[in-house]
Design a protein around this motif. Structure first.
Motif, PDB file in Angstrom:
ATOM      1  N   TRP A 233       2.828  11.497  15.491  1.00 22.87           N
ATOM      2  CA  TRP A 233       3.918  10.124  15.393  1.00 22.87           C
ATOM      3  C   TRP A 233       3.989   9.880  13.886  1.00 22.87           C
ATOM      4  CZ3 TRP A 233       7.316  10.473  19.026  1.00 22.87           C
ATOM      5  CH2 TRP A 233       6.615  10.716  20.576  1.00 22.87           C
ATOM      6  N   VAL A 234       5.285   9.815  13.465  1.00 27.39           N
ATOM      7  CA  VAL A 234       5.422   9.239  11.973  1.00 27.39           C
ATOM      8  C   VAL A 234       6.619   8.216  11.920  1.00 27.39           C
ATOM      9  CG1 VAL A 234       4.223  11.116  10.623  1.00 27.39           C
ATOM     10  CG2 VAL A 234       6.787  11.277  11.123  1.00 27.39           C
ATOM     11  N   ALA A 265       1.593  22.761   7.598  1.00 26.76           N
ATOM     12  CA  ALA A 265       0.325  21.997   7.825  1.00 26.76           C
ATOM     13  C   ALA A 265       0.553  20.434   8.040  1.00 26.76           C
ATOM     14  CB  ALA A 265      -0.955  22.264   6.982  1.00 26.76           C
ATOM     15  N   LEU A 266       0.159  19.826   9.121  1.00 27.56           N
ATOM     16  CA  LEU A 266       0.250  18.381   9.194  1.00 27.56           C
ATOM     17  C   LEU A 266      -1.373  17.936   9.317  1.00 27.56           C
ATOM     18  CD1 LEU A 266       2.919  18.208  12.094  1.00 27.56           C
ATOM     19  CD2 LEU A 266       3.125  18.010   9.595  1.00 27.56           C
ATOM     20  N   ASP A 267      -1.737  17.060   8.372  1.00 29.90           N
ATOM     21  CA  ASP A 267      -3.159  16.419   8.325  1.00 29.90           C
ATOM     22  C   ASP A 267      -3.033  14.961   8.215  1.00 29.90           C
ATOM     23  OD1 ASP A 267      -4.465  19.277   8.072  1.00 29.90           O
ATOM     24  OD2 ASP A 267      -3.181  19.490   6.396  1.00 29.90           O
ATOM     25  N   LYS A 272      -3.414   5.560   7.643  1.00 27.82           N
ATOM     26  CA  LYS A 272      -2.051   5.281   7.526  1.00 27.82           C
ATOM     27  C   LYS A 272      -1.035   6.118   7.394  1.00 27.82           C
ATOM     28  CE  LYS A 272      -3.148   0.467   5.884  1.00 27.82           C
ATOM     29  NZ  LYS A 272      -2.807  -0.594   4.839  1.00 27.82           N
ATOM     30  N   HIS A 273      -1.651   7.294   7.065  1.00 33.41           N
ATOM     31  CA  HIS A 273      -0.463   8.553   6.450  1.00 33.41           C
ATOM     32  C   HIS A 273      -0.846   9.812   7.278  1.00 33.41           C
ATOM     33  CE1 HIS A 273      -0.386   5.780   3.259  1.00 33.41           C
ATOM     34  NE2 HIS A 273       0.979   5.771   3.258  1.00 33.41           N
ATOM     35  N   LYS A 344       3.779  12.599   2.090  1.00 31.59           N
ATOM     36  CA  LYS A 344       3.149  11.997   2.879  1.00 31.59           C
ATOM     37  C   LYS A 344       4.128  11.002   3.624  1.00 31.59           C
ATOM     38  CE  LYS A 344      -1.134  11.483   0.368  1.00 31.59           C
ATOM     39  NZ  LYS A 344      -2.151  10.555  -0.460  1.00 31.59           N
ATOM     40  N   LEU A 345       4.009  11.078   5.073  1.00 30.90           N
ATOM     41  CA  LEU A 345       4.672   9.922   5.718  1.00 30.90           C
ATOM     42  C   LEU A 345       3.725   8.765   6.649  1.00 30.90           C
ATOM     43  CD1 LEU A 345       6.885  12.394   7.347  1.00 30.90           C
ATOM     44  CD2 LEU A 345       7.710  11.190   5.693  1.00 30.90           C
ATOM     45  N   ASP A 346       4.342   7.982   6.552  1.00 34.93           N
ATOM     46  CA  ASP A 346       3.500   6.582   7.336  1.00 34.93           C
ATOM     47  C   ASP A 346       3.453   6.944   8.921  1.00 34.93           C
ATOM     48  OD1 ASP A 346       3.469   5.161   4.902  1.00 34.93           O
ATOM     49  OD2 ASP A 346       5.250   4.078   5.525  1.00 34.93           O
TER      50      ASP A 346
END
Length: 348
Positions: A233-234, A265-267, A272-273, A344-346
């Motif tokens: 989730w972002v 890729a999602l890491d 927070k990010h 990056k996303l929160d």
């Protein structure tokens, strides 16, 4: 240091000069026969007071009144952002230096503004030239096909269908270009608002993989997602983030090698990010182009880009959307080793 600071004060200057004049006067009179101590005191006091007030008056005439006139002249110019005040000038030990420093800062600021205006004017000219060129291509193509049909080719069913399909593709390209220009303009002016919500990036990327499956199959390119299990989730605008990911993944497929591989890729990046990366194993981007790939209409290989389609605005739109998400996109690329985009996303 104290003396240097005091020497800048007009009153101290007047005091020192008055003392010097009074001292010299008394010293001269001391050698005159018949001069008494009372006479020396009266002459010394008189010369001190006279010299002190004369020097102070001279400084007031030559310095402060002229500075006041200069300040009034500046104020009459109605320069709103000239951050100087009469009080701050008159209170300083060296008013001319204070005024000169303030004017220097102001001129430097205005010079930067002029340089920025020149840069924007150059950018505007280049942008108009690029837009004109990009618009002419599909318009002229569609015109050519339609006029050929009007001149008689419409009677040939095969030619008619073929030319109408080509004209339609040209107009579709024109429509996409106009939509991207409008979107980019709205993003830059802030008219296009982001609607932040809770977005599952895993699900979003899997849906995009399905949309781009036929494109990937045509290039025999594999699409792969590397991410932790479960939803990720972002906080993002779902529609705009979909636009970002489609642009990046589509570019990776189009400009990568045949039989290549695209990895999304999602890491986790701290608490927070979430870091998102899109990587291909294509030919890479030459170093001299890396700083400009987010400019409008900038193409690394113009001929190949035209063949692959697209408006040339995709990465510029990506950059502005991510800026609106308080994020910054970076690119890493090595020739013959591939290219990787990251941002990056929160977390939500």
């Amino acid at each position: 240091m104290v003396f240097c600071h005091m020497s800048l004060s007009p009153r101290i200057i007047a005091l020192l000069l008055a003392l010097l004049i009074a001292g010299l006067t008394m010293a001269f009179l001391a050698f005159v026969p018949g001069t008494t101590g009372s006479m020396l005191f009266v002459v010394g006091t008189s010369s001190f007071l006279l010299s002190f007030f004369l020097v102070m008056y001279t400084i007031d005439i030559l310095v402060y009144r002229e500075i006041t006139k200069l300040y009034d002249a500046i104020r009459r110019l109605k320069v709103k952002d000239f951050s100087i005040s009469r009080k701050s000038i008159l209170k300083t030990g060296n008013p001319f230096k204070k005024l000169n420093d303030e004017i220097f800062v102001y001129v430097a600021k205005k010079q930067r503004e002029i340089d920025e205006l020149k840069r924007m004017e150059q950018f505007r000219r280049e942008f108009l030239a690029d837009v004109s060129h990009e618009l002419k291509t599909p318009i002229f193509a569609a015109q050519g096909f339609i006029h050929t049909l009007i001149d008689g080719a419409v009677d040939d069913e095969f030619v008619r269908d073929k030319f109408l399909a080509k004209a339609a593709r040209s107009l579709d390209g024109l429509d996409a270009l106009v939509k991207d220009l409008v979107a980019l303009s709205q993003l830059e002016t802030g008219e296009l608002r982001m609607h932040f919500e809770r977005v599952d990036m895993r699900q979003l990327i899997e849906e995009i993989f399905e949309q781009l499956e036929s494109l990937a199959r045509a290039r025999t390119t594999s699409l792969r997602l590397k991410a932790p299990q479960g939803p990720i989730w972002v906080k993002a605008d779902r529609q705009r983030m979909t636009q970002v990911m489609i642009n990046l993944i589509q570019n990776a497929v189009k400009y990568g090698n045949d039989n290549g591989r695209v990895i999304v890729a999602l890491d986790e990046d701290g608490k927070k990010h979430i870091q998102v990366s899109v990587k291909d194993d294509g030919p890479g981007i030459p170093p001299e182009h890396l700083s400009r790939i987010f400019e409008r209409f900038y193409r690394v290989e113009k001929s190949r880009s035209k063949e692959q389609g697209g408006t040339g605005l995709g990465l510029a739109i990506v950059k502005h959307i991510l800026n609106a998400h308080k994020s910054k996109i970076t690119v890493l690329s090595r020739l013959e080793k591939g290219t990787e985009f990251r941002f990056k996303l929160d977390k939500e």
